[in-house]
Motif scaffolding. Structure first.
Motif, short mmCIF file in Angstrom:
data_model
loop_
_atom_site.label_atom_id
_atom_site.label_comp_id
_atom_site.label_asym_id
_atom_site.label_seq_id
_atom_site.Cartn_x
_atom_site.Cartn_y
_atom_site.Cartn_z
N PHE A 93 0.83 -1.22 0.00
CA PHE A 93 0.00 0.00 0.00
C PHE A 93 0.87 1.26 0.00
O PHE A 93 0.55 2.26 -0.66
N ILE A 94 1.97 1.23 0.74
CA ILE A 94 2.87 2.39 0.76
C ILE A 94 3.49 2.61 -0.61
O ILE A 94 3.55 3.74 -1.12
N LEU A 95 3.94 1.53 -1.26
CA LEU A 95 4.56 1.65 -2.58
C LEU A 95 3.57 2.20 -3.60
O LEU A 95 3.95 2.95 -4.52
N ASP A 96 2.30 1.84 -3.45
CA ASP A 96 1.27 2.32 -4.37
C ASP A 96 0.73 3.69 -3.97
O ASP A 96 -0.21 4.20 -4.61
N LYS A 97 1.27 4.26 -2.89
CA LYS A 97 0.83 5.55 -2.35
C LYS A 97 -0.64 5.52 -1.93
O LYS A 97 -1.33 6.54 -1.96
N ARG A 98 -1.08 4.36 -1.52
CA ARG A 98 -2.43 4.21 -0.95
C ARG A 98 -2.28 4.31 0.58
O ARG A 98 -2.39 3.33 1.31
N PHE A 99 -2.01 5.51 1.03
CA PHE A 99 -1.61 5.71 2.42
C PHE A 99 -2.75 5.46 3.42
O PHE A 99 -2.50 5.02 4.54
N LEU A 100 -3.99 5.73 3.02
CA LEU A 100 -5.11 5.43 3.92
C LEU A 100 -5.24 3.92 4.11
O LEU A 100 -5.48 3.44 5.22
N ALA A 101 -5.08 3.17 3.02
CA ALA A 101 -5.12 1.71 3.13
C ALA A 101 -3.96 1.20 3.97
O ALA A 101 -4.11 0.26 4.78
#
Length: 563
Positions: free
Chosen positions: A458-466
């Motif tokens: 999730f961090i790598l995909d910049k899905r920070f809320l997830a």
């Protein structure tokens, strides 16, 4: 009304019924010998552990434990063959590979060394230890069946890199490392066998007459072992006297005795039950990455039911879907290989042949097939995800490596007649062993790897809320001890839980920054499957969700059906 009517288009159900799915292919022969020897090694191992470590009488092991396991193997593999044939008809293709099924390798060692051995050492009663193992296996089955209803939801929200990464961690450590060590104890037998397996399964070079690779590998290794004096004729003669036919019989008294003292078993059964359905979930995802998308609930319910039935008949070793589906698919296996393997091993269990087989077949000639599975599953974890997610795969590997390392340290200290507590952290630290950190990191390694891999993805995909949500879940799991703790308890690992919460706070802070709004491209840069090549570009939406985009076709060089 016209006399010339157009031919009626067959209904989908008619098309499904019309597809002829072969029961056996040339590739099934290769996969059969590979999987059969894989299960053979594991059954030989659990037989030795039961007799030599827990001291269960050999007549009970050969007459009750193995027949119970044999029946489970036949019924379980039959179920998964029928599941594969149904999938083949539904998707109108004959390239579906059945899920492999057998005794779970990590659970073999856990039920022996964590559950049964401590009870035997305290009571010197092998039957009491055996009954505890049966109760533990029963509880594992119940937890896995419960997981059948929550597992599909977890699979939908968990990134593929996390699931395949933690599966690769299990495969590299618990599946590959022991066989690799056994190979190098007699490298002159094992390395020629490994070469035959690697060439036969990873290249398009075929033996004359398309002779099965697994059979040739075993025969060559066995011949080298006997010619070189590794095996002994007197051992075979002695083992032949122990052959005895065993029929499965119910052991409700042993099971109920163990269930009557269930409390102490919960500390290991709950996290390991979660581990079991987590591993099954990763195995189903691995099969999906190879082109065969099975229903997870069907798999988990079958695995749980198999463990419950096995415990009633006297087996403390829960069977499960095996790691390695892509390997047998790559070898050309379809549906017949799985059932044939289960029936072969099941008959051997009923006839009590494992004592003789252990003296006929050199272990270094058999275990290279396990190393092959470890290599292939490890490779798949990196090849079936976007290149960016390779970082998450490595993150998911690490807790499993830590768990394996702690096991090696504990076993070495136990062999020396001591423990880590007696040696002390200071002495271990001076020797360069960060024992406490490894133990905390590796406790609940499969689930910990799944969560850590998800956070990193999730961090790598910049899905920070997830990512923040995954951190909160990790904090909760740490707090109750399902991960990063020695036992299940309230406030089991509070400092680790705090660490995950603070990690989530950081992710929430980054979610407010401008750069977080720019999406990361979802289409993988590398191949999305290890064993088959997609005929068209994958749908970016499907890839981002981590699901296969189309049915897989036959891999180049794989054989066509012959039956």
């Amino acid at each position: 009304m016209s006399l010339h009517t157009q031919p009626r288009e067959p209904a989908p159900a008619e098309k499904s019924a019309a597809l002829r799915v072969p029961w056996w292919t040339r590739g099934d022969t290769n996969a059969y010998f590979g999987l059969c020897f894989n299960i053979l090694v594991n059954v030989l191992t659990l037989t030795t552990l039961s007799i030599a470590v827990v001291h269960i009488p050999s007549r009970d092991v050969l007459g009750s434990v193995l027949p119970a396991l044999g029946v489970a193997l036949v019924l379980g593999n039959l179920y998964y063959v029928l599941l594969a044939r149904r999938l083949a008809r539904r998707e109108q293709r004959t390239t579906v590979t059945a899920l492999p099924y057998g005794p779970s390798v990590p659970h073999m060692f856990i039920v022996v060394f964590v559950v049964m051995l401590p009870i035997y050492l305290a009571s010197h009663d092998p039957l009491k230890a055996w009954s505890a193992g049966l109760a533990w296996a029963f509880l594992i089955g119940v937890i896995v069946m419960i997981g059948g209803f929550v597992g599909p939801y977890i699979r939908r929200i968990t990134p593929r890199a996390a699931m395949l990464g933690t599966l690769a961690g299990i495969s590299i450590t618990f599946i590959s490392m022991r066989p690799a060590a056994q190979m190098w104890e007699a490298a002159w037998i094992a390395l020629p066998v490994l070469a035959i397996i690697l060439i036969g399964f990873f290249t398009d070079v075929r033996l004359p007459g398309n002779v099965p690779v697994g059979l040739v590998a075993l025969l060559v290794g066995t011949a080298i072992g006997w010619i070189g004096g590794y095996m002994s004729v007197p051992d075979v003669t002695k083992a032949a006297h122990d052959i005895a036919v065993g029929l499965p019989t119910l052991h409700p008294h042993l099971l109920f005795t163990g269930l009557g003292n269930l409390g102490p078993l919960l500390a290991t059964a709950i996290p390991l039950g979660v581990y079991n359905f987590t591993e099954a979930m990763s195995n189903v995802e691995s099969a999906a990455a190879a082109g065969d998308n099975y229903n997870l609930r069907s798999v988990l319910l079958a695995d749980g039911f198999g463990a419950i039935i096995g415990s009633g008949f006297g087996s403390p070793f829960p069977p499960a879907v095996y790691i390695g589906h892509p390997g047998w698919k790559d070898a050309g296996g379809r549906t017949g290989y799985s059932l044939a393997s289960g029936v072969t091993i099941g008959v051997m269990c009923l006839l009590g042949l494992f004592g003789v087989l252990s003296t006929l077949l050199p272990t270094p000639a058999i275990v290279p097939i396990l190393l092959y599975i470890g290599l292939l599953i490890g490779a798949q974890a990196f090849q079936a995800v976007p290149k960016l997610h390779a970082v998450a795969v490595v993150a998911a590997l690490i807790p499993n490596l830590a768990e394996w390392a702690v096991g090696q340290i504990d076993n070495a200290l136990a062999a020396a007649g001591t423990t880590a507590d007696k040696v002390g952290n200071a002495a271990l630290g001076q020797a360069g062993v960060v024992y406490d950190g490894l133990k905390t990191l590796g406790s609940g390694g499969v689930l910990a790897g799944l969560v850590l891999g998800a956070i990193v993805t999730f961090i790598l995909d910049k899905r920070f809320l997830a990512a923040a949500t995954a951190c909160a879940a990790a904090a909760a799991l740490s707090w109750i001890g399902l991960i990063h703790a020695a036992r299940v308890a309230w406030a089991a690992a509070p400092t680790v839980a705090l660490g995950y919460l603070l990690c989530g706070v950081v992710c929430l802070a980054y979610a407010r920054l401008g750069g977080a709004r720019k999406a990361v491209p979802a289409v993988p840069e590398g191949p999305t499957r290890t064993t088959e090549t997609a005929a068209a570009q994958p749908d970016p939406v499907a890839v981002e969700a981590g699901r296969p985009t189309q049915a897989a076709e036959a891999a180049p060089g794989q054989s066509e059906p012959v039956a």
